[in-house]
Design a protein around this motif. Structure first.
Motif, mmCIF file in Angstrom:
data_model
loop_
_atom_site.group_PDB
_atom_site.id
_atom_site.type_symbol
_atom_site.label_atom_id
_atom_site.label_comp_id
_atom_site.label_asym_id
_atom_site.label_seq_id
_atom_site.Cartn_x
_atom_site.Cartn_y
_atom_site.Cartn_z
ATOM 1 N N SER A 1 0.811 -1.222 0.000
ATOM 2 C CA SER A 1 0.000 0.000 0.000
ATOM 3 C C SER A 1 0.845 1.273 0.000
ATOM 4 O O SER A 1 0.403 2.305 -0.498
ATOM 5 N N CYS A 2 2.019 1.211 0.592
ATOM 6 C CA CYS A 2 2.866 2.399 0.744
ATOM 7 C C CYS A 2 4.121 2.339 -0.125
ATOM 8 O O CYS A 2 5.100 3.048 0.139
ATOM 9 N N ALA B 1 2.734 8.544 7.570
ATOM 10 C CA ALA B 1 1.300 8.773 7.378
ATOM 11 C C ALA B 1 0.639 7.579 6.684
ATOM 12 O O ALA B 1 -0.436 7.124 7.101
ATOM 13 N N CYS B 2 1.275 7.055 5.664
ATOM 14 C CA CYS B 2 0.725 5.904 4.948
ATOM 15 C C CYS B 2 0.690 4.663 5.839
ATOM 16 O O CYS B 2 -0.294 3.929 5.855
ATOM 17 N N THR B 3 1.751 4.457 6.597
ATOM 18 C CA THR B 3 1.819 3.315 7.512
ATOM 19 C C THR B 3 0.724 3.402 8.563
ATOM 20 O O THR B 3 0.036 2.416 8.851
ATOM 21 N N THR B 4 0.532 4.584 9.127
ATOM 22 C CA THR B 4 -0.502 4.795 10.144
ATOM 23 C C THR B 4 -1.885 4.540 9.558
ATOM 24 O O THR B 4 -2.717 3.856 10.169
ATOM 25 N N LYS B 5 -2.131 5.078 8.367
ATOM 26 C CA LYS B 5 -3.427 4.897 7.697
ATOM 27 C C LYS B 5 -3.683 3.419 7.398
ATOM 28 O O LYS B 5 -4.775 2.902 7.646
ATOM 29 N N THR B 6 -2.685 2.745 6.864
ATOM 30 C CA THR B 6 -2.836 1.333 6.499
ATOM 31 C C THR B 6 -3.095 0.471 7.725
ATOM 32 O O THR B 6 -3.983 -0.392 7.717
ATOM 33 N N THR B 7 -2.347 0.705 8.792
ATOM 34 C CA THR B 7 -2.542 -0.064 10.028
ATOM 35 C C THR B 7 -3.925 0.196 10.610
ATOM 36 O O THR B 7 -4.601 -0.735 11.064
ATOM 37 N N ALA B 8 -4.376 1.441 10.569
ATOM 38 C CA ALA B 8 -5.713 1.779 11.063
ATOM 39 C C ALA B 8 -6.795 1.086 10.236
ATOM 40 O O ALA B 8 -7.797 0.608 10.789
ATOM 41 N N GLN B 9 -6.595 1.016 8.925
ATOM 42 C CA GLN B 9 -7.563 0.331 8.062
ATOM 43 C C GLN B 9 -7.655 -1.154 8.392
ATOM 44 O O GLN B 9 -8.741 -1.740 8.350
ATOM 45 N N GLN C 1 -10.024 -2.196 11.123
ATOM 46 C CA GLN C 1 -11.453 -2.013 10.869
ATOM 47 C C GLN C 1 -11.963 -3.141 9.976
ATOM 48 O O GLN C 1 -11.194 -3.843 9.343
#
Length: 100
Positions: A25-26, A55-63, A66
């Motif tokens: 993803s990143c 930012a990408c790592t944080t977003k991907t991990t958060a996704q 969920q």
């Protein structure tokens, strides 16, 4: 204290569990950062690229935390925390990848 150490370990374990998804993803952000680092001796010149990776790592991990990934991601993280090795959690990794 103990709580901080546990939280840090959990975060590291979550990153390990998410690493496969993060690398795909990143990949653009990681490539830009790697290119910048290889071309510049001054690490300060690559702050924007580093921030993009974070930012990408944080977003991907958060996704992954969920739906539809949450249950498989939590199980993979738990396996890694309990077993301490990726090789012992292959089934959980495969189950998580099936949710992508």
């Amino acid at each position: 204290g103990q709580t901080n150490r546990h939280t840090m370990a959990t975060n590291m374990t979550s990153l390990l569990a998410a690493s496969g998804r993060i690398s795909s993803s990143c990949s653009d952000q990681i490539s830009a950062f790697t290119k910048c680092k290889s071309e510049n001796m001054d690490p300060g010149l690559c702050v924007d690229q580093a921030n993009a990776v974070v930012a990408c790592t944080t977003k991907t991990t958060a996704q992954l935390a969920q739906a539809p990934h949450a249950e498989a991601f939590a199980a993979f993280v738990q396996c890694l925390e309990n077993k301490g090795e990726l090789a012992k959690c292959t089934d959980f990794k495969v189950a998580l990848e099936a949710t992508y």
